[in-house]
Design a protein around this motif. Structure first.
Motif, PDB file in Angstrom:
ATOM      1  N   LEU A 112       0.831  -1.204   0.000  1.00  0.00           N
ATOM      2  CA  LEU A 112       0.000   0.000   0.000  1.00  0.00           C
ATOM      3  C   LEU A 112       0.868   1.257   0.000  1.00  0.00           C
ATOM      4  N   LEU A 113       0.587   2.144  -0.924  1.00  0.00           N
ATOM      5  CA  LEU A 113       1.171   3.488  -0.927  1.00  0.00           C
ATOM      6  C   LEU A 113       0.013   4.470  -0.882  1.00  0.00           C
ATOM      7  N   LEU A 169       3.196  -0.838   4.123  1.00  0.00           N
ATOM      8  CA  LEU A 169       2.458   0.415   3.946  1.00  0.00           C
ATOM      9  C   LEU A 169       3.378   1.616   4.075  1.00  0.00           C
ATOM     10  N   LEU A 170       3.192   2.571   3.164  1.00  0.00           N
ATOM     11  CA  LEU A 170       3.851   3.872   3.254  1.00  0.00           C
ATOM     12  C   LEU A 170       2.823   4.982   3.106  1.00  0.00           C
ATOM     13  N   PHE A 171       3.066   6.064   3.827  1.00  0.00           N
ATOM     14  CA  PHE A 171       2.170   7.221   3.753  1.00  0.00           C
ATOM     15  C   PHE A 171       2.990   8.470   3.490  1.00  0.00           C
ATOM     16  N   HIS A 172       2.496   9.292   2.526  1.00  0.00           N
ATOM     17  CA  HIS A 172       3.156  10.564   2.211  1.00  0.00           C
ATOM     18  C   HIS A 172       2.139  11.692   2.236  1.00  0.00           C
ATOM     19  N   LEU A 173       2.435  12.741   2.996  1.00  0.00           N
ATOM     20  CA  LEU A 173       1.585  13.929   3.058  1.00  0.00           C
ATOM     21  C   LEU A 173       2.261  15.057   2.290  1.00  0.00           C
ATOM     22  N   ASP A 174       1.641  15.468   1.205  1.00  0.00           N
ATOM     23  CA  ASP A 174       2.144  16.546   0.351  1.00  0.00           C
ATOM     24  C   ASP A 174       1.692  17.880   0.943  1.00  0.00           C
ATOM     25  N   GLU A 175       2.637  18.761   1.248  1.00  0.00           N
ATOM     26  CA  GLU A 175       2.313  20.035   1.880  1.00  0.00           C
ATOM     27  C   GLU A 175       2.294  21.206   0.930  1.00  0.00           C
ATOM     28  N   VAL A 176       2.454  20.961  -0.355  1.00  0.00           N
ATOM     29  CA  VAL A 176       2.537  22.042  -1.323  1.00  0.00           C
ATOM     30  C   VAL A 176       1.236  22.239  -2.081  1.00  0.00           C
TER      31      VAL A 176
END
Length: 687
Positions: free
Chosen positions: A614-615, A647-654
Motif C-alpha cells: 500500500l502506498l 504500507l507507506l504514507f506521504h503527506l504533500d504540503e505544497v
C-alpha cells in the motif's frame, strides 16, 4: 528534520516492501495515539479512535505525522536511483518549446507558448493592422516563486485595455481575481474566494463568491453590487460568456441546472427555473436561443426557446433522434452539430435544417472527440483524442466536405504511436451487467505475462474519455498493461450508467472493480501476481474497498487523495459540498443508506488480515477530500496489522486535490509512485 516537509524535499523518497527485495525493514513502525470517540446512529454504535488526527496542529497529530514522515524517509532511500531514472524519463517528454496555433479575436491575433526551462504559459497578442505585439500575461512572472500556482481563467476587457485572471496559490480551490493594465502593468487584486470562471460586462466583471453564493458585478477598485444570490446550498455557480458576449450565470447541483442571463443593466433574467432532475445548457444562434436538455429524454435533446414569453419561456423540443447520449452541441449555418456517445463510441454529426445527417467524425476503440469551435458558420473545428498519440485539432468544411488537420499538440519524437495497441473488453459483473474495460499496452511480450496498472473512478456521472497521457510511458515501456475500468456510477455509458452506481446502488460500482480484475485474469490479460490498482479521489473508495475485501486479488494498491471515511464525512453537515456528495453517495440519515455505507466505507471496514502493498498519498490543502481521511485510515491499518502490513504514507504540503502545478515536482511525485509499482512486480527492464 521538520515535522511537515515541503514537496521538493520529501518527494525524493520511496519504499518497497517485498520479501527478498534486499531493502532492510525498520522494526519500529509508526504508532498513533488512540483517543476513542463513541459514535451512534440509528441505534447502532461504533468507535472512532483516530478522530483527533483530523486536527493536524494538535500535539498527538503532529507526533504521529512526524513518525510517518521519518518512517517514509528511512525506508525509501534505497530506491533513489530508480526514482531519478524515472524522473528523467518523465521530464524527457516535456516540450522544449510548446506553442499553440494562433487564433484571431477582435483586432488581435493571439498566441500562447511555453518556453524551454519555464513552467507556465505566456500569452501574447499582435495587432492585426499595426503588427504591434504585447505580452498580455506571463504566468511565469505571475507565479514567481510560489510553490503552487494554478490559472483558473483569463479574459481581456471589451476595450482591450485590461486582462483579468483568476489564480489559486494554495491548492484549496479558492481563487483570487486580479486585473492588470496591459500597457502600464498596473495591477489590482479585486476579490478573493471566488469561483475561477468570470465574464466582463463593460468595464466591470461578473464573478461569484464561493462562500456566500452571491454573484457580483465588481470594478477594479473592488467595489461591487450583488447581481444574483443562489440560495440552494448544494449548488455550484459558474460564470460564462454566451455567444452574444453577455455573461450567463450557471447554477448546478448534482442533478439540476438553473441558468440566468445577465443584461446590460446587470439584471439576472432566468432562462428556466430549477426542476429536480432537469439538466440543461444553452447557446445562442442568430438571436435564437437553444437548450440541450434532459427534460423529455434522459439522453438529452435540443429545444428552441422563445425569448418573447417572459419568465415562463416556451420550449419547443426538436426530437432529433440522435443515436446515444448527446454530450455537447453547437449550431452552424447549415444545422445542429451533435457530439454523441453510445457504448463508448463517439460521433460528431450535422443534423441539417432539412433533417438530413452528415457524418463529421467517428471515434473507435481508445479514441474520443470534442467540439472546439465554429468558424464562419461552416468550418467545424474539433479535437480527435487517442490513447496512443497527442491530441489533434481537425477542421471539417461543411460546404466542401473537406477535412484537414489544423494543429497537433506536442508529442515527443521519441514516441512512436505505432508501437502501442488498444483493446476493449466487456465482461459480465456478478449480477450479469456487462461492464467495459479499455486497455492500452506496448506491443511485444505476451499479454498474459504482463504486469497490469488498473484504475477506475465511477462517481458523479463523470466520464474519463480516452486521451493521450505521456506520464504513463515509463510503465508502458516496461510492459505494463494500462486498464481503465468503466464501472457503474460514471457517465461513460450515459445517465443510466450513473444511476446504476449511485446512492443505494454504490456497492455495484465497488464490486465492478473486483469483477474486472477477475475478468482480465480469466481472459489472459496480465499476470495475476502482478496486478496494481490505483484509486484517486472517489476512485480511492473503490481501490480501498478492494484492499479490504479482496486483498489477495492484487499485488499493490495506490491511493491518492482518496475518499476513505465515507460514513463520517457524509454525516457531517458542515462538510464542503455535502449536499452534492449526499446526492451521489446517499444520505446516512436514512437508515438503509447508513447501513449500506457502513458496510463498504473503507475506514470502518479495515480488517486484521494480510493486505497488498500500500502506498497512500494525500495533500494537506485538499479542499475536496480532507487529508485526515488518509491519515486516519493509515493509523487504523497500522493498529490492526502492525508489522504484517506493507504500507507507506506521504503527506504533500505544497498542493491540493489536483497535485503539484510545477511540472517537474509533479513528475517527481509520479516517479515515486512508479518506482513503488515497478519494484513491487519486478518490472525494471524495458521491453
Amino acid at each position: 528534520m521538520g515535522l511537515l516537509r515541503n514537496l521538493s524535499g520529501a518527494i525524493f523518497f520511496l519504499f518497497f516492501f517485498v520479501t527478498g527485495c534486499g531493502v532492510p525493514e525498520k522494526k519500529v513502525f509508526p504508532n498513533a495515539k488512540k483517543m476513542v470517540v463513541a459514535r451512534e446512529a440509528h441505534g447502532f454504535t461504533w468507535d472512532d479512535a483516530y478522530a483527533h488526527l483530523s486536527d493536524f496542529d494538535s500535539p498527538s497529530a503532529r507526533d504521529y505525522l512526524q513518525q510517518e514522515a521519518d518512517y517514509f524517509d528511512d525506508q525509501v532511500k534505497p530506491l533513489q536511483s530508480l526514482i531519478n531514472v524515472l524522473s528523467q524519463e518523465l521530464n524527457s517528454y516535456l516540450p522544449q518549446t510548446l506553442s499553440s496555433k494562433r487564433f484571431r479575436q477582435g483586432e488581435f491575433d493571439w498566441h500562447a507558448s511555453v518556453a524551454s526551462g519555464t513552467q507556465y504559459r505566456t500569452f501574447t497578442r499582435q495587432h492585426i493592422k499595426t503588427g504591434e505585439t504585447d505580452v498580455v500575461l506571463d504566468l511565469n512572472l505571475v507565479a514567481g516563486d510560489s510553490p503552487y500556482f494554478k490559472l483558473g481563467h483569463f479574459d481581456t476587457s471589451p476595450n482591450d485595455e485590461y486582462v483579468a485572471y483568476s489564480e489559486d496559490r494554495t491548492g484549496r480551490g479558492y481563487y483570487s481575481l486580479v486585473l492588470v493594465n496591459i500597457l502600464t502593468r498596473e495591477t489590482h487584486r479585486v476579490a478573493d474566494n471566488i469561483d475561477p470562471r468570470f465574464a466582463w460586462l463593460g468595464s466591470k466583471i461578473v464573478c461569484s463568491d464561493t462562500n456566500s453564493g452571491e454573484v457580483w458585478l465588481i470594478d477594479k477598485n473592488s467595489q461591487h453590487e450583488v447581481v444574483f444570490v443562489e440560495k440552494n446550498r448544494g449548488a455550484s455557480i459558474e460564470i460564462h460568456r454566451a455567444g452574444t458576449g453577455r455573461p450567463i450565470i450557471i447554477s448546478n447541483t448534482i442533478d439540476s441546472t438553473e441558468i440566468h442571463l445577465v443584461t446590460d443593466e446587470a439584471k439576472a433574467e432566468i432562462v428556466r427555473e430549477r426542476e429536480p432532475g432537469h439538466r440543461y445548457r444553452i447557446k445562442f444562434h442568430e438571436n435564437k436561443l437553444f437548450a440541450l436538455s434532459n427534460l423529455e429524454t434522459s439522453d438529452f435533446d435540443l429545444a428552441e426557446i422563445s425569448l418573447e414569453k417572459g419568465p415562463k419561456k416556451d420550449w419547443k423540443f426538436l426530437d432529433l433522434k440522435a443515436e446515444g447520449t448527446i454530450f455537447d452541441f453547437d449550431i452552424t449555418n447549415m444545422g445542429f452539430l451533435l457530439h454523441t456517445r453510445s457504448r463508448l463510441r463517439e460521433q460528431i454529426k450535422l443534423f441539417t435544417w432539412d433533417h438530413s445527417e452528415i457524418q463529421i467524425a467517428e471515434a473507435g476503440v481508445g479514441e474520443s472527440l470534442g467540439l472546439h469551435s465554429i468558424v464562419e458558420g461552416r468550418l467545424v473545428n474539433f479535437w480527435r483524442r487517442d490513447l496512443r498519440r497527442a491530441d489533434e485539432l481537425h477542421q471539417f468544411d461543411l460546404a466542401s466536405d473537406q477535412l484537414k488537420l489544423v494543429d497537433a499538440q506536442y508529442q515527443s519524437p521519441e514516441v512512436n504511436s505505432r508501437l502501442f495497441d488498444v483493446e476493449e473488453l466487456w465482461f459480465a459483473a456478478r449480477d450479469g451487467t456487462r461492464v467495459p474495460i479499455t486497455l492500452l499496452y506496448k506491443k511485444g511480450a505476451k499479454l498474459e505475462e504482463r504486469p497490469v496498472f488498473a484504475s477506475a473512478y465511477g462517481a458523479y456521472g463523470l466520464t474519463r474519455p480516452p486521451r493521450y497521457n505521456p506520464s504513463l510511458l515509463p510503465l508502458l515501456d516496461r510492459g505494463f498493461l494500462v486498464a481503465n475500468v468503466h464501472v457503474r456510477g460514471g457517465g461513460e455509458l450515459g445517465p443510466e450508467w450513473h444511476e446504476a452506481g449511485r446512492n443505494k446502488n454504490k456497492i455495484k460500482g465497488l464490486g465492478d472493480l473486483a469483477d474486472a480484475i477477475y475478468a482480465l485474469q480469466k481472459n489472459g490479460f496480465g499476470d495475476p501476481r502482478k496486478f496494481i490498482v490505483r484509486g484517486r479521489s472517489a476512485g480511492g473508495t473503490l481501490a480501498a474497498f478492494l484492499a479490504n475485501e479482496h486483498p489477495s486479488l492484487v499485488n499493490t494498491v495506490i491511493l491518492e487523495n482518496a475518499f476513505l471515511d465515507v460514513l463520517t464525512t457524509l454525516s457531517d453537515d458542515a462538510s464542503p459540498g455535502i449536499e452534492r456528495d449526499r446526492n451521489e453517495w446517499g444520505d446516512p440519515r436514512d437508515r438503509d443508506v447508513f447501513l449500506a455505507q457502513y458496510a463498504y466505507s473503507p475506514y470502518q471496514q479495515i480488517k486484521n488480515q494480510g493486505y497488498p502493498n500500500l502506498l497512500v498519498m494525500a495533500s494537506k490543502f485538499d479542499g475536496r477530500v480532507g487529508a485526515q481521511e488518509s491519515v486516519k485510515w493509515v493509523a487504523r491499518l497500522r493498529e490492526l496489522n502492525g508489522d504484517r502490513i506493507k504500507l507507506l504514507f506521504h503527506l504533500d504540503e505544497v498542493s491540493g486535490h489536483g497535485g503539484p502545478t510545477d511540472q517537474y515536482l509533479l513528475h517527481r511525485k509520479e516517479a515515486i509512485k512508479y518506482a513503488f509499482i515497478i519494484k513491487a512486480v519486478g518490472a525494471e527492464k524495458k521491453i
